[in-house]
Design a protein around this motif. Structure first.
Motif, PDB file in Angstrom:
ATOM      1  N   VAL A  82       6.519   8.415  12.474  1.00 36.27           N
ATOM      2  CA  VAL A  82       5.376   7.105  11.729  1.00 36.27           C
ATOM      3  C   VAL A  82       4.028   6.874  12.753  1.00 36.27           C
ATOM      4  O   VAL A  82       4.138   7.038  14.104  1.00 36.27           O
ATOM      5  CB  VAL A  82       6.109   6.639  12.050  1.00 36.27           C
ATOM      6  N   GLY A  83       3.334   7.126  11.369  1.00 42.80           N
ATOM      7  CA  GLY A  83       1.997   7.074  11.860  1.00 42.80           C
ATOM      8  C   GLY A  83       1.939   5.163  11.616  1.00 42.80           C
ATOM      9  O   GLY A  83       2.267   4.171  11.821  1.00 42.80           O
ATOM     10  N   GLU A  87      -5.425  -1.756  12.506  1.00 37.90           N
ATOM     11  CA  GLU A  87      -4.682  -2.566  12.812  1.00 37.90           C
ATOM     12  C   GLU A  87      -3.385  -2.773  13.445  1.00 37.90           C
ATOM     13  O   GLU A  87      -3.108  -4.259  12.446  1.00 37.90           O
ATOM     14  CB  GLU A  87      -4.681  -2.740  11.088  1.00 37.90           C
ATOM     15  N   GLY A  88      -2.776  -1.356  13.191  1.00 35.96           N
ATOM     16  CA  GLY A  88      -1.434  -2.051  13.377  1.00 35.96           C
ATOM     17  C   GLY A  88      -0.001  -1.518  12.443  1.00 35.96           C
ATOM     18  O   GLY A  88       0.993  -2.008  12.354  1.00 35.96           O
ATOM     19  N   LYS A  89      -0.783  -1.174  11.300  1.00 40.93           N
ATOM     20  CA  LYS A  89       0.276  -0.981  10.404  1.00 40.93           C
ATOM     21  C   LYS A  89       1.010  -0.151  10.599  1.00 40.93           C
ATOM     22  O   LYS A  89       0.470   1.249  11.191  1.00 40.93           O
ATOM     23  CB  LYS A  89      -0.347  -1.118   8.561  1.00 40.93           C
ATOM     24  N   LEU A  90       2.139   0.103  10.138  1.00 35.45           N
ATOM     25  CA  LEU A  90       2.676   1.364  10.385  1.00 35.45           C
ATOM     26  C   LEU A  90       2.302   1.732   8.680  1.00 35.45           C
ATOM     27  O   LEU A  90       2.337   2.030   7.621  1.00 35.45           O
ATOM     28  CB  LEU A  90       4.470   0.952  10.396  1.00 35.45           C
ATOM     29  N   VAL A  91       2.348   3.445   8.663  1.00 34.06           N
ATOM     30  CA  VAL A  91       2.925   4.148   8.060  1.00 34.06           C
ATOM     31  C   VAL A  91       3.428   5.477   7.725  1.00 34.06           C
ATOM     32  O   VAL A  91       3.902   6.776   8.761  1.00 34.06           O
ATOM     33  CB  VAL A  91       1.321   5.434   7.768  1.00 34.06           C
ATOM     34  N   SER A 130       7.834  -6.137   6.161  1.00 35.60           N
ATOM     35  CA  SER A 130       5.990  -6.373   5.918  1.00 35.60           C
ATOM     36  C   SER A 130       4.986  -5.561   6.897  1.00 35.60           C
ATOM     37  O   SER A 130       3.431  -5.807   6.085  1.00 35.60           O
ATOM     38  CB  SER A 130       6.290  -7.896   6.824  1.00 35.60           C
ATOM     39  N   GLN A 131       5.437  -5.126   7.428  1.00 37.45           N
ATOM     40  CA  GLN A 131       3.757  -4.208   8.408  1.00 37.45           C
ATOM     41  C   GLN A 131       3.540  -2.429   8.134  1.00 37.45           C
ATOM     42  O   GLN A 131       3.224  -2.645   8.845  1.00 37.45           O
ATOM     43  CB  GLN A 131       4.091  -4.624   9.624  1.00 37.45           C
TER      44      GLN A 131
END
Ligand SMILES: Nc1ncnc2c1ncn2[C@@H]1O[C@H](COP(=O)(O)OP(=O)(O)OP(=O)(O)O)[C@@H](O)[C@H]1O
Ligand SMILES: [Mg+2]
Length: 278
Positions: A82-83, A87-91, A130-131
């Motif tokens: 997972v990327g 900003e610390g969001k997951l891709v 949420s992230q």
């Protein structure tokens, strides 16, 4: 009695806001759950995702079974990660047009066990929902661990406004009936609409003579409730074992693959019925 207790505090409000923001472009969330383990939830969740994708829908899948994650294996993305953005969001990992998020895909060493108690799992689910940069998705399928524990409870309680529905996976036989009733009652208490049941390992059709055997007995639910009946099929088991479920559903001409392809249209139709009656 309702379990949808509305508690208001700055922390709860912030969580609700984060979930709303993170999922703002996700139209439907479908939880795939069961009363007991090993009945085929992960296969059904994955197959539903593939089938919806074949209908041209945009789909993502969240593996919420932290202790026994199997979605990465089934969909053949076990070697990927997972990327994360600055900003610390997951891709999500993308495979066959399906976005996949699993804690398994964040571990350096895949044999590391996740040793978390309930509150931590609840927090992890909220964070994953949420992230993650889900993007615009018609469907987010959530594969859950067996039973009615922290994970389904967190999702059902946290996602108060968003269209949320459930698919229950079961195997035939009287022994499982009371366990199925528990799962149904759980959904009822949490006011999550049940779209129907998928009866897995429902029968076995002899590949040589075509004779049908109900290995695990008969199905003990109303016919209207049944979304699909999936046979026990060695070809399916082998496809899963080889991480080739997507290819199997897309290209196999047999009865089982065709039933798995029908999951998307049938579930979508039931969602429309729920929307019409609610
Ligand atoms: N219809 C089927 N035909 C053949 N094998 C099947 C079938 N359904 C499931 N299996 C096999 O049963 C095993 C369990 O399936 P799956 O992982 O989907 O169950 P689960 O309910 O998600 O399990 P858990 O409760 O551990 O999460 C898999 O190894 C799969 O190959
Ligand atoms: Mg599973």
């Amino acid at each position: 009695m309702s379990f949808r207790v509305r508690v208001s505090s700055p922390a709860v409000d912030a969580t609700s806001k984060a979930l709303e923001e993170g999922l703002k472009d996700v139209k439907n969330i479908i939880m795939v759950l069961s009363g007991k383990g090993g009945v085929g939830k992960s296969i059904v969740a994955s197959s539903l995702a593939v089938s919806l994708r074949m209908m041209g829908r945009s789909v993502a899948i969240l593996d919420a079974d932290f202790h026994g994650p199997s979605i990465p294996w089934i969909l053949g993305v076990e070697g990927r990660y997972v990327g994360a953005t600055l900003e610390g969001k997951l891709v999500p990992v993308e495979v066959g047009g399906i976005g996949v998020v699993s804690v398994e895909l964040m571990l350096n060493v895949r044999t590391t066990p996740i040793i978390w108690r309930g509150p931590l799992k609840a927090r992890a689910i909220t964070d994953l929902l949420s992230q993650t940069l889900w993007g615009s998705r018609d469907y987010l399928i959530v594969d859950l661990p067996p039973g009615t524990g922290d994970e389904p409870l967190t999702i059902a309680q946290q996602l108060k406004v968003r269209p949320l529905a459930a698919v229950l996976v079961l195997t035939p036989g009287h022994m499982v009936k009371h366990i199925v009733m528990k799962a149904k009652e759980f959904l009822n208490l949490l006011e999550v609409p049940l779209l129907g049941v998928v009866a897995n390992m429902s029968y076995f059709r002899c590949p040589k003579c075509g004779a049908v055997t109900n290995i695990f007995g008969t199905l003990d639910v109303g016919p209207d409730e049944v979304i699909a009946e999936i046979p026990v099929d060695q070809e399916l088991a082998v496809a899963v074992e080889r991480s080739q479920l997507i290819d199997y559903i897309t290209n196999n001409n047999g009865e089982t693959a065709s039933i798995l392809r029908s999951l998307g249209p049938r579930v979508e139709e039931r969602l429309k019925q729920v929307a019409r009656t609610s």
